[in-house]
Design an enzyme around this catalytic site. Structure first.
Site, short mmCIF file in Angstrom:
data_model
loop_
_atom_site.label_atom_id
_atom_site.label_comp_id
_atom_site.label_asym_id
_atom_site.label_seq_id
_atom_site.Cartn_x
_atom_site.Cartn_y
_atom_site.Cartn_z
CG HIS A 57 -33.28 -48.12 -104.62
ND1 HIS A 57 -32.93 -48.71 -103.44
CD2 HIS A 57 -33.72 -49.13 -105.41
CE1 HIS A 57 -33.15 -50.01 -103.50
NE2 HIS A 57 -33.62 -50.28 -104.69
CD GLU A 59 -33.02 -43.62 -101.24
OE1 GLU A 59 -33.42 -43.96 -100.12
OE2 GLU A 59 -33.35 -44.22 -102.28
CB CYS A 86 -32.21 -50.12 -99.00
SG CYS A 86 -31.42 -49.72 -100.58
CB CYS A 89 -29.96 -45.98 -100.90
SG CYS A 89 -30.90 -46.42 -102.38
#
Length: 192
Positions: A57, A59, A86, A89
Site C-alpha cells: 500500500h 502508506e 486500512c 496500514c
C-alpha cells in the site's frame, strides 16, 4: 510491459482530479506528502501510490522505502491520502511512530476506506488516540487547493490562474466532504 511510476515529486492535474474526488472510487491509493525537518521552514514534497505488483500500500511504501530518519530533530509529516488507511496500514503507521518518537503526523483523507469493516474502524480509532503525535481528518476544500498549488506538475510558463480556470473540478465536493467528515467523526467517537 509498461509500468506506471510509483512515486515522484509532482503529479499531473488529471491524477489529482481522478484520485481525490470524494465521489469516485478508484482502485489505487495516492499519498501526497509534505515533510519538514526541524524548524527551518523548508519542506520536501513527494507522492507515492500503492504497488499492485507486490501488494504494498502507498502508506507502507512511503514509510519503508521513501522516508529516512536522518537525525533526532523533530519531523512533521503531512499526508494527503486519496483513501483513509486500512487496518494493516494503521498498524504500520503505529509501528512507525513507535520507532520514530520525534515524528508528528497530520493525515487528511479524500474518502474513507471500507469503514463498514471493524478492523478498519479500530485502526482509525487507534491512530486517533495518538492525539499528541497524529491527527487524522477529512480533506476540506482548502486542502484541495493546497494540493493543486503544491503537488501538481507545472511548466515554467504556467500561470497561477490555471487553478481558477480549472476550479470547477471541485464544484460539487462540499456535500461529499461533509458526508465523509460526519462518517469519520462517527467512526472515531463510536465504539461499535
Amino acid at each position: 510491459m509498461y509500468r506506471r511510476d510509483l512515486s515522484g515529486w509532482f503529479i499531473d492535474e488529471d491524477t489529482l482530479k481522478e484520485q481525490f474526488d470524494p465521489y469516485e472510487f478508484p482502485r489505487e491509493t495516492y499519498l501526497l506528502c509534505e515533510l519538514w525537518w526541524g524548524e527551518n521552514g523548508r519542506s520536501w514534497t513527494h507522492w507515492v501510490r500503492n504497488d499492485h505488483d507486490d501488494d504494498r500500500h502507498a502508506e507502507e511504501y512511503f514509510l519503508n522505502e521513501i522516508f529516512e530518519l536522518r537525525s533526532n530533530r523533530s519531523c512533521h509529516i503531512s499526508w494527503y491520502l486519496s483513501w483513509s488507511p486500512c487496518a494493516r496500514c494503521c498498524d504500520e503507521i503505529l509501528r512507525f511512530l513507535r520507532r520514530c518518537p520525534n515524528v508528528h503526523m497530520d493525515i487528511r483523507v479524500a474518502r474513507l476506506y471500507y469503514t463498514n469493516i471493524e478492523a478498519n474502524r479500530r485502526g482509525l480509532r487507534a491512530l486517533d488516540s495518538l492525539t499528541d503525535r497524529l491527527r487524522i481528518r477529512v480533506m476540506e476544500m482548502a486542502d484541495y487547493s493546497y494540493c493543486w498549488y503544491n503537488f501538481v506538475q507545472r511548466d515554467d510558463d504556467d500561470d497561477d490562474d490555471d487553478y481558477d480556470d480549472d476550479d470547477d473540478w471541485t464544484w460539487n465536493f462540499a456535500p461529499g466532504i461533509s458526508r465523509n467528515r460526519r462518517r469519520l467523526n462517527y467512526v472515531l467517537q463510536r465504539r461499535y
